[in-house]
Design an enzyme around this catalytic site. Sequence first.
Site, PDB file in Angstrom:
ATOM      1  N   TRP A   1       1.411  -5.924  -4.218  1.00  0.00           N
ATOM      2  CA  TRP A   1       1.423  -4.494  -4.547  1.00  0.00           C
ATOM      3  C   TRP A   1       2.762  -4.060  -5.140  1.00  0.00           C
ATOM      4  CZ3 TRP A   1      -0.937  -6.537  -0.213  1.00  0.00           C
ATOM      5  CH2 TRP A   1      -2.277  -6.186   0.028  1.00  0.00           C
TER       6      TRP A   1
ATOM      7  N   HIS B   1      -4.827  -6.454  12.275  1.00  0.00           N
ATOM      8  CA  HIS B   1      -6.253  -6.803  12.427  1.00  0.00           C
ATOM      9  C   HIS B   1      -6.650  -7.029  13.887  1.00  0.00           C
ATOM     10  CE1 HIS B   1      -7.873  -7.804   8.176  1.00  0.00           C
ATOM     11  NE2 HIS B   1      -7.078  -6.763   8.161  1.00  0.00           N
TER      12      HIS B   1
ATOM     13  N   ASP C   1      -6.675   1.548  -1.885  1.00  0.00           N
ATOM     14  CA  ASP C   1      -5.318   2.057  -2.148  1.00  0.00           C
ATOM     15  C   ASP C   1      -5.392   3.194  -3.161  1.00  0.00           C
ATOM     16  OD1 ASP C   1      -4.017  -0.003  -0.575  1.00  0.00           O
ATOM     17  OD2 ASP C   1      -4.317  -1.395  -2.246  1.00  0.00           O
TER      18      ASP C   1
ATOM     19  N   HIS D   1       1.196  -1.933   2.778  1.00  0.00           N
ATOM     20  CA  HIS D   1       0.944  -2.770   1.603  1.00  0.00           C
ATOM     21  C   HIS D   1       2.155  -2.844   0.683  1.00  0.00           C
ATOM     22  CE1 HIS D   1      -3.750  -2.637   1.996  1.00  0.00           C
ATOM     23  NE2 HIS D   1      -3.177  -3.508   2.810  1.00  0.00           N
TER      24      HIS D   1
ATOM     25  N   ARG E   1       0.035  -8.582   9.288  1.00  0.00           N
ATOM     26  CA  ARG E   1      -1.401  -8.343   9.111  1.00  0.00           C
ATOM     27  C   ARG E   1      -2.198  -8.789  10.348  1.00  0.00           C
ATOM     28  NH1 ARG E   1      -6.250 -10.286   5.440  1.00  0.00           N
ATOM     29  NH2 ARG E   1      -7.133  -8.233   5.076  1.00  0.00           N
TER      30      ARG E   1
HETATM   31  C1  HEM Z   1      -8.072   0.766   4.019  1.00  0.00           C
HETATM   32  C2  HEM Z   1      -7.296   0.003   4.762  1.00  0.00           C
HETATM   33  C3  HEM Z   1      -6.923  -1.413   4.384  1.00  0.00           C
HETATM   34  C4  HEM Z   1      -7.596  -2.309   3.602  1.00  0.00           C
HETATM   35  C5  HEM Z   1      -8.944  -2.149   2.920  1.00  0.00           C
HETATM   36  C6  HEM Z   1      -6.774  -3.499   3.536  1.00  0.00           C
HETATM   37  C7  HEM Z   1      -7.113  -4.642   2.828  1.00  0.00           C
HETATM   38  C8  HEM Z   1      -6.273  -5.724   2.636  1.00  0.00           C
HETATM   39  C9  HEM Z   1      -6.588  -6.882   1.838  1.00  0.00           C
HETATM   40  C10 HEM Z   1      -7.889  -7.102   1.085  1.00  0.00           C
HETATM   41  C11 HEM Z   1      -5.516  -7.706   1.885  1.00  0.00           C
HETATM   42  C12 HEM Z   1      -5.370  -9.078   1.229  1.00  0.00           C
HETATM   43  C13 HEM Z   1      -5.678 -10.202   2.211  1.00  0.00           C
HETATM   44  C14 HEM Z   1      -5.520 -11.567   1.574  1.00  0.00           C
HETATM   45  O1  HEM Z   1      -6.177 -11.828   0.566  1.00  0.00           O
HETATM   46  O2  HEM Z   1      -4.718 -12.358   2.101  1.00  0.00           O
HETATM   47  C15 HEM Z   1      -4.524  -7.071   2.711  1.00  0.00           C
HETATM   48  C16 HEM Z   1      -3.283  -7.592   2.965  1.00  0.00           C
HETATM   49  C17 HEM Z   1      -2.353  -7.017   3.801  1.00  0.00           C
HETATM   50  N1  HEM Z   1      -2.533  -5.874   4.549  1.00  0.00           N
HETATM   51 FE1  HEM Z   1      -4.058  -4.547   4.364  1.00  0.00          FE
HETATM   52  N2  HEM Z   1      -5.633  -3.300   4.271  1.00  0.00           N
HETATM   53  C18 HEM Z   1      -5.695  -2.044   4.817  1.00  0.00           C
HETATM   54  C19 HEM Z   1      -4.765  -1.475   5.662  1.00  0.00           C
HETATM   55  C20 HEM Z   1      -3.651  -2.118   6.146  1.00  0.00           C
HETATM   56  C21 HEM Z   1      -2.827  -1.635   7.233  1.00  0.00           C
HETATM   57  C22 HEM Z   1      -3.089  -0.362   8.025  1.00  0.00           C
HETATM   58  C23 HEM Z   1      -1.825  -2.551   7.400  1.00  0.00           C
HETATM   59  C24 HEM Z   1      -0.691  -2.556   8.397  1.00  0.00           C
HETATM   60  C25 HEM Z   1      -0.255  -1.506   9.066  1.00  0.00           C
HETATM   61  C26 HEM Z   1      -2.018  -3.586   6.406  1.00  0.00           C
HETATM   62  C27 HEM Z   1      -1.194  -4.671   6.211  1.00  0.00           C
HETATM   63  C28 HEM Z   1      -1.411  -5.683   5.306  1.00  0.00           C
HETATM   64  C29 HEM Z   1      -0.430  -6.715   4.990  1.00  0.00           C
HETATM   65  C30 HEM Z   1       0.971  -6.828   5.564  1.00  0.00           C
HETATM   66  C31 HEM Z   1      -1.045  -7.560   4.047  1.00  0.00           C
HETATM   67  C32 HEM Z   1      -0.429  -8.780   3.370  1.00  0.00           C
HETATM   68  C33 HEM Z   1      -0.841 -10.049   4.075  1.00  0.00           C
HETATM   69  C34 HEM Z   1      -0.302 -11.291   3.418  1.00  0.00           C
HETATM   70  O3  HEM Z   1       0.642 -11.217   2.621  1.00  0.00           O
HETATM   71  O4  HEM Z   1      -0.825 -12.355   3.724  1.00  0.00           O
HETATM   72  N3  HEM Z   1      -3.150  -3.303   5.687  1.00  0.00           N
HETATM   73  N4  HEM Z   1      -5.010  -5.863   3.160  1.00  0.00           N
END
Ligand code: HEM
Length: 271
Positions: free
Chosen positions: A183, A42, A227, A167, A38
């Site tokens: 997820w 970001h 999602d 995700h 992540r």
């Molecule tokens: C519409 C697009 C996206 C939205 C709104 C979104 C939103 C989020 C949110 C709200 C979380 C939870 C964060 C937390 O509470 O720790 C998250 C986690 C995560 N996202 Fe996304 N995300 C998006 C796209 C992506 C993309 C493009 C990637 C990578 C290519 C990604 C990879 C991840 C990963 C790996 C986590 C897990 C992090 C953890 O376990 O600490 N996301 N995302």
Amino acid sequence: MSTEQASPDKYLAVRKDIIKVFPKEDYDDGSFAPVVLRLAWHASGTYDKNHKNGGSDGSTMRYKTEAEDPANAGLEVARAVLEPVKAAHTWISYADLWTLAGCVAIEHMGGPHIEWTGGRRDKPSETDCPPQGRLPDGGLGKDHVLDVFVSRMGFTVQETTCLIGAHTVGRCHKDRSGFDGPWTETPTRFSNQFYKQLLHNTWTEKKWDGPRQFEDEDGDLMMLPTDMALLEPPFREYVELYAKDKQRFFDDFSAAFLKLIELGVAKRGRL
Ligand code: HEM
């Protein structure tokens, strides 16, 4: 970057040290790999093709403006676990280290290899940060996803659908984004499970004192409103494709993620 030269052997040594920091029994699902992935996303996902700024080149999340963007809450964990790797390999830039670590995380969790190359530089000051608020808001819908990924970063609809398939790993944290839960049932295994769950589970709005999110019948798994937007056109056909064809997902993800981490990266005769 210091004057010490990068070389394929040296990158290999960095990769090995990155892998060593991932396992952690008492953190989340036993691994820092999802949060490191992540961080790479970001760091890169602030790119604006119209203003030609933001993106991974510069590692501007080291500075307050970007580190304190609410969307980046929790990423201090990922930056901190990579510090010993930076200390052991001072020649590598943070910008290269964070993006490389994201690629290593994907592979380490069983995902595809990404053809990462180095050459990013660390920009010198707070004023190099992109403005806050560029990263997507999980509480919004289809138009927002298209605005951020297609209009601002320059991805196709298919690439967008593919990238969000990340995700399949990791989880939401109540004290970071406000959302809660994983997820998939395999949050440290990179696969096409995200699409399978999205299509084949019955998702209902979670009744709770928290932001709007969806839950499966058992209440174990979650989906963000963004999602759920993937179930609609123009995204849905790609969700169906990737749910059926894991290899296609891996091939497309490998290319789309490389594009993501190279947005706005100057070509400097990179290694
Ligand atoms: C519409 C697009 C996206 C939205 C709104 C979104 C939103 C989020 C949110 C709200 C979380 C939870 C964060 C937390 O509470 O720790 C998250 C986690 C995560 N996202 Fe996304 N995300 C998006 C796209 C992506 C993309 C493009 C990637 C990578 C290519 C990604 C990879 C991840 C990963 C790996 C986590 C897990 C992090 C953890 O376990 O600490 N996301 N995302």
